[in-house]
Design an enzyme around this catalytic site. Structure first.
Site, PDB file in Angstrom:
ATOM      1  N   CYS A 143      37.125  37.315  38.785  1.00  0.00           N
ATOM      2  CA  CYS A 143      37.977  36.759  39.835  1.00  0.00           C
ATOM      3  C   CYS A 143      38.024  37.704  41.036  1.00  0.00           C
ATOM      4  CB  CYS A 143      39.377  36.487  39.285  1.00  0.00           C
ATOM      5  SG  CYS A 143      40.361  35.376  40.345  1.00  0.00           S
ATOM      6  N   ASP A 168      48.576  39.300  37.649  1.00  0.00           N
ATOM      7  CA  ASP A 168      49.604  38.520  38.354  1.00  0.00           C
ATOM      8  C   ASP A 168      50.999  38.846  37.852  1.00  0.00           C
ATOM      9  OD1 ASP A 168      47.015  36.654  38.732  1.00  0.00           O
ATOM     10  OD2 ASP A 168      48.453  36.345  40.357  1.00  0.00           O
TER      11      ASP A 168
END
Lengths: 303, 303, 303, 303, 303, 303
Positions: free
Chosen positions: A127, A196
């Site tokens: 990512c 996150d």
């Protein structure tokens, strides 16, 4: 930009990345309060609460934003102010403080991360994470020679953002499909991923597929690090609340599926602390098991 | 269709799927020989060898095709024929024999596989395998109720072929991105994948990502089965030769990458036998560790 | 005793133990046929099929009984007989043959097992298995000094049968509750368990809790052996059929439970071949992975 | 050299290496019988049995020698001979046969092994094995470029023999202490070790420390192969007998230890089949789980 | 009730459960001191020390009781009092304080635990723990729908207490024998167990069998939580002392065993921290690895 | 002895052992400063910095020495002194303080360690560690009966130092080669090793081979403890710096190798925290995961 506009842009992913979202939310909250015409303290508190709720509900998995807003809320509550002008300067000061905390955290974390990279290393990533690309670019600027293997990251191809950033800096970069991660794992010396959210048990919530990368790294005994500010810690997990995993639109996967096909598109998954070699943070490299104690030392206001 | 045409279509992926490639190769070899105008046996053997080479070199990882051609080669060599008409009938007979072997293998394997599926099961699969979809459709026709979770399978999205086949049969099907496999593994009762090649040690070569699916299944204690004919066994691996892993064009991943980005696109990876619960074959369910002995019993001509 | 009586006693657990059940079934089938007054061969075959079905349906997880009956069925079918007297002698001969196979298997297996026990060993076992107690008693008679740790084995306390048999022979025996298995595992040098059925993949079906014992042995690197005749192999598992796991009456666990409480009482569980160091059989010690090949060599009539 | 002399040299380690010991034993047995002056067959059988016992008792862990002697014993027993001259030619023939079997096994195994080595590989090895150095030298002669990491192998420093052989052939070789094996494991692509004996369960007995190398390879997912002739299989392990582990003199470790210090010096340890990727044999690469079946196919006389 | 009576009831298991024992001990100590007729401070301290010793020696594995008594001891020592009436009020105050600490810990821990339970979950538990049943009942009262699988827990069948409590509240409950735990593990979403003691390394002492449940949960990747107050932490383990494991009477297992049979009946076993997903405590969910730091923050007086 | 002499002796290994090196360095620094004739504070600071650098550069992997020197540096900087006589007494005081810290740490750690040893235990150790032999001797003096298995520890045979120390105290001691560690692991109840450095993630740097011992202990579920003062913690690892691993002269391994042979001789390797049951320190037994928090509590001046 006011709170409502900011919340909308976050919802539409036009503001994205946990750090970015946290910064813009803090700024819009500051602006909103400074613009308020008020006569009684209660009006300020009311606006504060409402604005925070609007921002928080824009995306479910954003503890760094929530922590930033909590900081402002607390500090405003503790400060002495009794007229708009005093409030304005107080708010600006607090806003500067928290943005400074964000900024230093990011800078320190990247410095720590860059020290982990050695000449000749191959680093695998998944990512896009500004902490990871920041670390890699820093190491490159320090003159280190290394290679990067990175996944394309379906369904939104954030791996292409990573590829663009790294290639631009002249870093030797190789892209693979997500499924090829285990196949190339044995060529990696180090795995670096972002985060996150971090839970009180030391697990990490990150882009879907991260737990699979971690599993493959663990199988092959390759150190797997999370580059993440401690500000991504989610205090509500202490009290047993599960981190919400955002479910996104199926169009991202297939916009023309056959009738009757169900498609599931979770944005994140959970990586077990046992697969995480260390958290690379502004407070140095720590074991994920000691995250809660590290928060108590660094950011007691978060709790 | 003659040998050269067939080899070209295989190269272009217009004939694809290990079983399909094997069938078409065998047919084209039969046709080629029957069409030959010859006077001496040597001419026949020369054509035979040349044609087999053309077909084999069309794709590197196709042991089932190689096994089929070897069967024809051996049987023609062993037969009595001394005129074109006799040769024609011999070749046709042999062709029929081997196609029949292919056909029965496929049918039996699917029957075995279907027995493993029980009411209420959730089956996870990756890529497209006619053995796996055949098994699922068979089970559905037997009136069993089950769900399927399947990956999209980048870069060529063969998961969409699987989705189409299953949805058409009314099977409850859910598609996910490849990276979400581990996230949903705990909901599976069974993992079924196909195979492109099986080695003498019992490892399985299959679509890139298969080893990652197997690892996640192993981690979660979910039985992971390979649905594969024993005809996919590759005899050269006995003598220490590594199975070649085809490297495909990078356009399949990103057709407009930034300058300087390297892209790697292997078609297959290797799944360790330790992660494989069993091979579902025409000879029943066997441990991958006993593959070589199973070949000795079922297809001694292969060795 | 005729077939129906035998089937009833099996149902009521008054005949129990896989080997015992197999012996009595074979004997009752022999008797039944010898007692039949017939004029046409078809009458014999009809009785044969009906009797076998009655016996098989008396308990679901008894492959050794099924293998024994299959042997008789096959051999009677292959034999030449055309009058009652000839049939009688043929049946008696076949009965003797299969009982002899049973007997030799048991004897050889126990001899192999006894060689694995060394002076100073501590052996852990679970439930009651005549193969295991036979092995232990044999080793004791060879003058070896060793200790046994054995579980009580809820809900039917078969561990007490084991305790009685071993204590009677003067073997140093310690009983524990089933839950204490892992706690004492580190004191064991060897784990020996019996088997009710073996599948084509090499997994073993045995008394509930066996898989837990195996897991604890695997965790502690203690060799875990199954003492079992190859006659426990279940041929139907080759073709994908799952072994049925008998569900028994809840009274065995709690005869006076509160209203609304559900109780589950499976008689067996499945032990993964990966946790099994070896199968101690009449054909020597083999890897569970090669079970199918061992059957092909030893008992081809079973397949 | 006669049987007694040979047995003495084996005891003193002046003849060493499993293959070498097997060859010399076979030769000395042949010579002994040819030199015998006899009038009755019984005298021959008596000498045969006595000589075999003398040779076998010279070292406890030498199945290849035992298998070779068993071959001669069986074949002499089965042959027709009734006068010394006929016996002489029969014995010579049998001796040639078994030496030829030894020779071909070694040659084929090395050819298979060499195919597993690829350009750019780093191979790790422990102790000295003629199968392993033969494989490496073969690969070098095929023009392959690779590196070797090898242990010194306390207490007898057989690693120095390996080092000398490899360096002489110009192979890039690095020596480490035994304790550094795990530290360098991540740099290896392949581990190759020899074998002294293989059991019916598929475990391998080899130089002390081998099981530790295997464990480290397993931890790091590096393929661990045993290069070994099937002739090292020990048939007595089928029936439950444990392989004896030779205990050697403590002087080899410390010739001047403090009073009261106990020193243990086992020559071998046992490597679990689960850590063994494959056995590289004259019959190709096989799973250790199928060893017994491979023996049934290749050397049925051994059983 | 005075100290001696309380100690006796604890010995006889008529007062049981770690929390209950701690509460009654604290109360009896308070009463004992308030009833003392004294003239010099030394008499008070003497009684205090003697009483604590009597209580502590009533059962060996009760750190929560020991921690409560230590609290009283310390606080009385630190307080100002010089006449009986002042002492009485001081003691009552301290007693109230510590009972309040107990009470809040229990309440908070249950609230945290209940948040971990989600609609549709199946929770597996072993033995009886008021923390676990409290958590389940709380979740039920919050309207959540879930199922419970619980073991009978030999030898004292405490699982029946659990069953009664849960069934009374209308919770969907299924009982199994202890040996069936692994068999049903794959149906669980969460495992919740209590604790009798926690060591400084983060290991947990609990009812015999708990470590086996944890092992099976770990094998199947099912989160395994300990619901336990931090007050169960045992400070003496910091300094290297092993937690004592109580050995109970063999009658509990078999009251009529054959002569010569040894029976072992340990009350507890040790669950490794690596198998524990998290400790659900009054201070939130924490990693067992950080237990010592959590105690330093929450209960510094314990150290 | 002055700083330069001390540094030289350390380089030549004539002063060795982490604790010993730390003590001598601190003493030589004290002496150096007390001997300085100075008029301005700057001269003192200059000497201080230069001397510390000389000492630190004498060996790369000595955090305990670095921590001791850092303590002196900090305290001298914080103290009030303005004439040589005052400085002399200040320096002596600080020197005494830090030596006292060293001394108490060692004493407490050994007391904790000795409590972990129980009658009947077998303890395995590797290399020589004064913490480990101190612990064993302490336990022996407490009257405990236990056995020790210890490795010879190539290439410098430090195991002989351990053997001499233990045998002298009458401890039952057995020496093995390093390669035999796994072979004897199953006979151990406890593994005790020392440490040269501990990182912020909780990994331990110790004599080459330690990680292999830890791996074998982990495989066999034998508790593996590190006996080490917290003063071995290396603060620079917090910020991402890797611990340097000293590479020593190849003569230690083979002084007469064939031309062209490369020899590698690293002094240390890294043991993963996951294999470490606990750190036995002056602050009690802790999980390696919480090392950073333990340093914050015990030695904040280190950070």
């Amino acid at each position: 930009m006011n709170v409502e506009e900011t919340a909308n842009l976050i919802k539409q992913l036009r503001i994205q990345g946990a750090t970015n979202i946290a910064i813009q939310s803090v700024k819009s909250l500051g602006e909103e309060i400074r613009n308020l015409r008020w006569s009684q303290r209660e009006e300020v508190y009311e606006l504060l609460n409402k604005s925070i709720e609007v921002l928080i509900s824009s995306r479910p998995t954003e503890p760094m934003m929530r922590n930033g807003l909590k900081y402002m809320n607390q500090k405003i509550g503790e400060s002495n102010w009794n007229n708009p002008s005093k409030l304005n300067s107080v708010v600006s000061e607090i806003e500067t403080e928290i943005l400074d905390i964000f900024n230093k955290a990011s800078k320190n974390m990247i410095e720590v991360g860059a020290r982990r990279i050695q000449n000749g290393d191959t680093i695998l990533t998944h990512c896009h994470s500004s902490g990871v690309t920041g670390t890699l670019i820093k190491a490159k600027k320090q003159g280190k020679k290394f290679k990067v293997i990175q996944t394309e990251t379906r369904p939104k191809y954030q791996g292409r953002i990573t590829a663009n950033e790294l290639v631009k800096e002249g870093i030797d970069t190789t892209m693979i499909v997500d499924s090829a991660t285990r196949h190339y794992m044995k060529e990696a010396d180090l795995v670096l991923l972002g985060s996150d959210a971090i839970t009180s048990e030391g697990n990490v919530i990150n882009k879907i597929g991260s737990s699979q990368v971690a599993l493959a790294a663990w199988e092959a005994r390759i150190p797997f690090y999370i580059v993440s500010s401690l500000l991504k810690f989610d205090p509500v997990t202490i009290s047993g609340v599960y981190e919400t995993i955002e479910e996104r639109h199926t169009d991202e996967i297939w916009d023309d599926p056959p009738n009757g096909l169900r498609i599931l598109n979770p944005a994140f998954d959970v990586t077990r602390r046992d697969y995480i070699h260390g958290l690379i943070t502004e407070g140095g490299i720590i074991s994920p098991h000691s995250i809660l104690e590290a928060i108590h030392r660094h950011y007691p206001w978060m709790l």
